[in-house]
Scaffold this active site. Structure first.
Site, PDB file in Angstrom:
ATOM      1  N   LYS A 252       3.630  -0.456   2.393  1.00 15.14           N
ATOM      2  CA  LYS A 252       2.190  -0.462   2.093  1.00 15.14           C
ATOM      3  C   LYS A 252       1.444  -0.490   3.417  1.00 15.14           C
ATOM      4  O   LYS A 252       1.714  -1.341   4.277  1.00 15.14           O
ATOM      5  CB  LYS A 252       1.827  -1.689   1.246  1.00 15.14           C
ATOM      6  CG  LYS A 252       0.387  -1.703   0.749  1.00 15.14           C
ATOM      7  CD  LYS A 252       0.172  -2.886  -0.203  1.00 15.14           C
ATOM      8  CE  LYS A 252      -1.178  -2.805  -0.915  1.00 15.14           C
ATOM      9  NZ  LYS A 252      -2.305  -3.112  -0.017  1.00 15.14           N
TER      10      LYS A 252
ATOM     11  N   CYS B 113      -1.746  -5.855   5.318  1.00 14.65           N
ATOM     12  CA  CYS B 113      -2.597  -7.047   5.320  1.00 14.65           C
ATOM     13  C   CYS B 113      -3.418  -7.118   6.610  1.00 14.65           C
ATOM     14  O   CYS B 113      -2.855  -7.084   7.707  1.00 14.65           O
ATOM     15  CB  CYS B 113      -1.742  -8.305   5.176  1.00 14.65           C
ATOM     16  SG  CYS B 113      -2.723  -9.813   5.063  1.00 14.65           S
TER      17      CYS B 113
ATOM     18  N   PRO C 170       0.875  -6.636  -4.583  1.00 16.22           N
ATOM     19  CA  PRO C 170       1.365  -7.921  -4.061  1.00 16.22           C
ATOM     20  C   PRO C 170       0.187  -8.726  -3.529  1.00 16.22           C
ATOM     21  O   PRO C 170      -0.682  -8.189  -2.842  1.00 16.22           O
ATOM     22  CB  PRO C 170       2.306  -7.498  -2.918  1.00 16.22           C
ATOM     23  CG  PRO C 170       1.809  -6.155  -2.493  1.00 16.22           C
ATOM     24  CD  PRO C 170       1.251  -5.501  -3.729  1.00 16.22           C
ATOM     25  N   MET C 171       0.118 -10.004  -3.881  1.00 21.87           N
ATOM     26  CA  MET C 171      -0.971 -10.869  -3.426  1.00 21.87           C
ATOM     27  C   MET C 171      -0.391 -12.230  -3.071  1.00 21.87           C
ATOM     28  O   MET C 171       0.392 -12.792  -3.836  1.00 21.87           O
ATOM     29  CB  MET C 171      -2.026 -11.009  -4.523  1.00 21.87           C
ATOM     30  CG  MET C 171      -2.747  -9.708  -4.837  1.00 21.87           C
ATOM     31  SD  MET C 171      -3.846  -9.824  -6.263  1.00 21.87           S
ATOM     32  CE  MET C 171      -2.695  -9.534  -7.615  1.00 21.87           C
TER      33      MET C 171
ATOM     34  N   ALA D  36      -5.790  -4.941  -6.832  1.00 18.33           N
ATOM     35  CA  ALA D  36      -5.512  -6.320  -6.432  1.00 18.33           C
ATOM     36  C   ALA D  36      -6.627  -7.226  -6.929  1.00 18.33           C
ATOM     37  O   ALA D  36      -6.519  -7.848  -7.978  1.00 18.33           O
ATOM     38  CB  ALA D  36      -5.359  -6.410  -4.906  1.00 18.33           C
TER      39      ALA D  36
ATOM     40  N   HIS E  48      -3.691   1.908   1.322  1.00 14.94           N
ATOM     41  CA  HIS E  48      -5.016   1.320   1.092  1.00 14.94           C
ATOM     42  C   HIS E  48      -6.017   2.168   1.858  1.00 14.94           C
ATOM     43  O   HIS E  48      -5.885   2.354   3.067  1.00 14.94           O
ATOM     44  CB  HIS E  48      -5.053  -0.129   1.583  1.00 14.94           C
ATOM     45  CG  HIS E  48      -6.322  -0.851   1.235  1.00 14.94           C
ATOM     46  ND1 HIS E  48      -6.331  -1.992   0.475  1.00 14.94           N
ATOM     47  CD2 HIS E  48      -7.622  -0.579   1.516  1.00 14.94           C
ATOM     48  CE1 HIS E  48      -7.581  -2.402   0.313  1.00 14.94           C
ATOM     49  NE2 HIS E  48      -8.382  -1.548   0.950  1.00 14.94           N
TER      50      HIS E  48
ATOM     51  N   GLN F  17       7.840  -7.857  -1.937  1.00 18.51           N
ATOM     52  CA  GLN F  17       7.261  -7.494  -0.645  1.00 18.51           C
ATOM     53  C   GLN F  17       7.587  -8.524   0.423  1.00 18.51           C
ATOM     54  O   GLN F  17       7.527  -9.725   0.176  1.00 18.51           O
ATOM     55  CB  GLN F  17       5.743  -7.352  -0.727  1.00 18.51           C
ATOM     56  CG  GLN F  17       5.147  -6.777   0.569  1.00 18.51           C
ATOM     57  CD  GLN F  17       3.650  -6.715   0.574  1.00 18.51           C
ATOM     58  OE1 GLN F  17       2.983  -7.744   0.572  1.00 18.51           O
ATOM     59  NE2 GLN F  17       3.098  -5.497   0.595  1.00 18.51           N
TER      60      GLN F  17
END
Length: 419
Positions: free
Chosen positions: A191, A142, A56-57, A283, A219, A113
């Site tokens: 995430k 994030c 997801p971005m 990503a 991550h 997301q």
């Protein structure tokens, strides 16, 4: 459990859309008890045992780009992150930022997301999304200042704190996961980023699993480890901790997706070997190389323009609902090695009548195209390709934050090579 964990090693078997829609019913077998490992792995198999995943971005993983990535080896995609509060309450926000209301078989399986910190608000947003996706993912990864403050005042004034800034409050994280897991018809995933030590990271992952998550993306960096700080904090901050991801994957009984440090197909394969994760997510590198997961010997320039034209065709077929579509943003990344010069400098030099370098001339040619004028963009690509030369090729967009000295680049390769 060992048998279920073997599922992802057997290769991805793509499922028809009808099979994917069964995932919701399958998931309802789980009612909120701890360790939903069996249904989690059955659900994962219903997705085709995905191995390569598009992250997801924010405003970047829109439908046209997702389909491009799927054409070139990606098995599972996420929507751009959606802010839960405006999505739950504002129809204009929903229709602007979510682009999968209409079923498109080429764009499945798909996970949406959400970012937010209020369980009931996030649940309201998730209830709107669940008929249109295979799962709802919670953003605890994030690390940006926008995530800490809750969003950018210019376009998301009613957003709440989200991302890795929630990881300091594990009870809040588990409340969010549990609220969605107990009330949705589709699975809930999450995430995260790593915490400051392995034990805390594993405990956090276990708490998320026990709260009802059916998959977890990890991550392999902490909130402080960001590429943009490489020059300030040292190149070591870029090295992802794949071994801790591996410890999490071995501890949990649900699928784990490894993320971080994936620049090439070879990196992805090494990551799987180290972590034994169910899948690998990319990503930034995928934005530059949408065919990252496909082995190719194609020369760089033909490859770049083939992907650029393919993306442009998809962007016309599946237009972004955003006021400022990311069409040129994607093209700048795909073509970065050819036109890796500063946009503001190009504009200043052009405005003052200074002579432009060939790279600056090519960059300006694409910059000047209106984002919705596809004919102009096609013509710009023709011009760029006609003037492209391998001698113009610079470093990749993925490495834009890396210090430029040969010594530092050598350190990057040495550190990343150990993974």
């Amino acid at each position: 459990m060992a048998c279920r964990r073997e599922l992802h090693r057997r290769g991805s078997r793509r499922k028809p859309l009808a099979a994917l829609t069964m995932a919701g019913g399958l998931w309802r077998c789980f009612t909120g008890a701890s360790r939903p490992s069996q249904t989690a792995w059955e659900w994962w198999e219903s997705l085709g045992n995905p191995k390569w995943v598009c992250s997801p971005m924010i405003d970047q993983s829109e439908r046209a780009f997702r389909i491009l990535c799927r054409r070139h080896g990606v098995h599972l995609c996420y929507t751009p992150m959606l802010h839960a509060e405006p999505f739950a309450s504002d129809e204009t926000y929903r229709t602007t930022y979510f682009d999968a209301w209409k079923v498109e078989e080429l764009d499945r399986p798909l996970i949406a997301q959400l970012g937010g910190d209020h369980p009931q608000t996030v649940l309201r947003a998730a209830k709107i999304l669940e008929p249109h996706v295979e799962a709802v993912d919670l953003n605890f990864g994030c690390p940006t200042e926008d995530a800490r403050k809750g969003g950018h005042a210019s376009h998301s004034p009613r957003c709440r704190r989200y991302g890795a800034w929630l990881l300091d409050d594990v009870p809040q994280v588990t409340r969010l996961v549990r609220t969605l897991a107990r009330n949705l018809q589709v699975p809930v995933t999450a995430k995260i980023r790593l915490l400051e030590n392995r034990r805390r990271s594993v405990d956090l992952a276990l708490a998320i699993q026990e709260s009802g998550a059916s998959a977890l993306t990890v991550h392999g960096r902490t909130r402080q480890q960001r590429p943009k700080y490489a020059e300030k904090h040292g190149i070591e901050c870029l090295a992802p901790d794949w071994e801790t991801i591996g410890a999490i994957a071995q501890t949990l009984s649900i699928p784990v997706i490894a993320n971080g440090g994936i620049e090439t197909r070879q990196d992805a394969e090494r990551c799987l070997a180290v972590t034994h994760a169910a899948a690998v997510m990319s990503a930034e590198a995928l934005l530059e190389q949408p065919d990252l997961f496909v082995e190719t010997e194609e020369l760089p320039i033909p490859r770049m323009f083939r992907l650029a034209r393919e993306f442009l065709e998809l962007a016309q077929r599946y237009p972004s609902p955003l006021k400022y579509p990311p069409t040129k943003s994607h093209l700048f990344k795909i073509l970065h090695r050819l036109i890796d010069v500063d946009q503001a400098m190009c504009r200043r030099k052009a405005a003052s009548g200074q002579q432009l370098t060939l790279k600056e001339e090519l960059k300006l040619k694409l910059m000047c195209c209106p984002v919705t004028d596809f004919d102009a963009i096609h013509q710009a690509l023709d011009y760029l390709e006609a003037h492209a030369d391998e001698q113009l090729l610079g470093d990749t967009w993925y490495r834009r934050w890396r210090p430029n000295s040969d010594v530092m680049q050598s350190r990057v390769r040495r550190i990343m090579g150990c993974w």
